[in-house]
Structures are given as structure tokens and as C-alpha cells.
Design an enzyme around this catalytic site. Sequence first.
Site, PDB file in Angstrom:
ATOM      1  N   ARG A 226       0.765 156.458 -11.670  1.00  8.27           N
ATOM      2  CA  ARG A 226      -0.586 156.877 -11.294  1.00  8.27           C
ATOM      3  C   ARG A 226      -0.500 158.245 -10.633  1.00  8.27           C
ATOM      4  NH1 ARG A 226      -1.881 153.683 -14.388  1.00  8.27           N
ATOM      5  NH2 ARG A 226      -3.378 151.940 -14.225  1.00  8.27           N
ATOM      6  N   GLU A 252      -4.365 163.132 -10.947  1.00  6.84           N
ATOM      7  CA  GLU A 252      -5.417 162.782  -9.997  1.00  6.84           C
ATOM      8  C   GLU A 252      -6.316 164.000  -9.810  1.00  6.84           C
ATOM      9  OE1 GLU A 252      -7.613 160.470  -7.378  1.00  6.84           O
ATOM     10  OE2 GLU A 252      -6.050 159.873  -8.766  1.00  6.84           O
ATOM     11  N   HIS A 273      -2.770 160.244 -20.678  1.00  2.76           N
ATOM     12  CA  HIS A 273      -2.591 158.822 -20.379  1.00  2.76           C
ATOM     13  C   HIS A 273      -2.416 158.014 -21.672  1.00  2.76           C
ATOM     14  CE1 HIS A 273      -3.616 155.568 -17.158  1.00  2.76           C
ATOM     15  NE2 HIS A 273      -2.592 155.221 -17.912  1.00  2.76           N
TER      16      HIS A 273
END
Length: 315
Positions: A226, A252, A273
Amino acid sequence: MSQEAARIVLDDEVLAELHEISSLGSDEVLDDLATARAREVLRDVEVLVTGWGCPELSAEVLAAAPRLRAVVHTAGSVRGHITSECWDRGIAVSSAAAANAVPVAEYTLAMILLTGKDVLGRTPGEGPAAIGNFGRTVGILSASLIGRRVIELLRPHDFDVLLSDPYVTAAEAEALGARSVELDELFARSDVVSVHTPLLPTTRGLVGRALIESMRPAAVLINTARGAILDQDALLDAASAGRVRAVLDVTEPEVLAVDHPLRHCPNVLITPHLAGSRGNECRRLARHAVAELRRWAAGSGFAHPVHREQLERIA
């Protein structure tokens, strides 16, 4: 699950197997568990097969499903829909996280090998010996399902594998095929660091400026976990200065602005992703779920259960 998830995961072959194993009243997909139709269906349900986009199994939903005994999830994390009420009721939960770990680990291995072959470019001044995969040191951050699979895939190659995970002993790391080290040593000694820790309150910002600045010149940082685990500002500074290279499948926010400076670093590769299950890889998730349901129906229990006490350590 969402209608889109159903189209991806529930093909005709999977539906046929579900009919074979269970009393599947219809092939109807529920993406809203608060409707009158959902309440009608839930009344008799013993097992829910869930997927991406599954609504939360709240106390109200569970009240409408008095016979529910198990949930078989066709994706990874169950945090989005499994509630404390599910655990309180003793509902058995299975996840396809192990199946989803396979393509992420394959992506990671590919990036480790490719960066060794200089696809991101070398630091200026380094000689030919800096190129290649023989004898490189690869550091794995977290022995998660994905991290363990990456270590397994690294075995046929001539790498020195380090592992940092506070929940894994030195003997356990050795059995996996790695050497246990502290976090700071992992970053200081590795030619490649691959991040596989789940995003938890304790891991947000875990890979901070000090760790990034301690990395070897031209070392590679790979993140398939993440984006919030990394200090992206620190990574940007190090990458812009040519000190480190990076492969980021997650950021992020999840989609960086088109003018974000990380997008313009020649030694940073950003992918959207895509490391997780895509296309035909989703069939692996469905087959995993079918196998779990078959075991549960036979009274054998799940091969890949999720337990409440694991939640502080898993995604």
C-alpha cells in the site's frame, strides 16, 4: 459482491460447480443486502460467497440471516465486510488471499530480475559490475502470504535473501529460505527491498526518510503493498537525486496526479495497481473459493481460514 466482480469471478464453470456442491437457488448476485429481495434470500442462507464490493455484514444483515454459518471470500482482505458481529456469532471465514498472492509475487520477481538487468538505469559513475542478478541481496519486508511466496520464487536464483518481520524467528526465516535481520539492516544491506507488509496503524509511514536514505546507492525499492507505508516525499527526494530507484504498483493517493513529480523520475516505474489478480488470474480466485466451499460442505473445515486474532497482523 458487486456485479462487476461477479462478471470477473463467477464464470459458467464456477457456477456449475457451486450448483454441484450446494443448493444454489439461483445465479442471482446480491450487491445490496438491505433490500427486501436480499432479506428473502438471506433467510435460508448457510454460506455466503463474497467478493469485491460486498456490503458490510452488519448486525442488521446478520439478523436477516439466522442460518448463516460461513463466508467464503473470493478476494483477499475481509476487513471491508466481515464485522465484529460475524466473529461474535462464530461464523467461519475463508479468504482467497493465498491465491491472490501468486500474481503479486510473480510481478515482484519479474521486477527484481528486470531491475537487476538495468531497466531503470544505473547511478552515474557505476561500472558494469553493478548490472546483473548474480549475488544480489534482496530484502523482503514482512513474511506475509505474498512475502513468503516471493521468497519461494527467489530460491532458484543466485540471491542472498534477507527478511525483516517481528513475528518470525531466525529459525523460521531460515526454514523459509531467508536470513532474519532487523529493519534498519534490511534497508542498509539490500540491493533490492520489496515491501509486503499490510497497511495497519502500526505500519503507516513505516518506510520513512531514515530508512530510504540508508539504502545503498542505486538500490531498488519495490512496493506492491500500500502506498501509505512509504514516505513518498522522502522517496521522491532520494529518487530525484539519483540515489535510489523504485518500482511502485501502489501510491498514496492510489492514482497520482498527472503532474506529480514521481511520474517524471526516469528511475521510478509506476504501474497502475496491476500486480494482483487480473484477467484469467481471477479464475484462480474462483477455484480457490470453490475448493474451500467443497471442504466446508464435506465437514473438513477451511484450508485457508481467517481468524479474528489475525486481524492485527494481516491486511
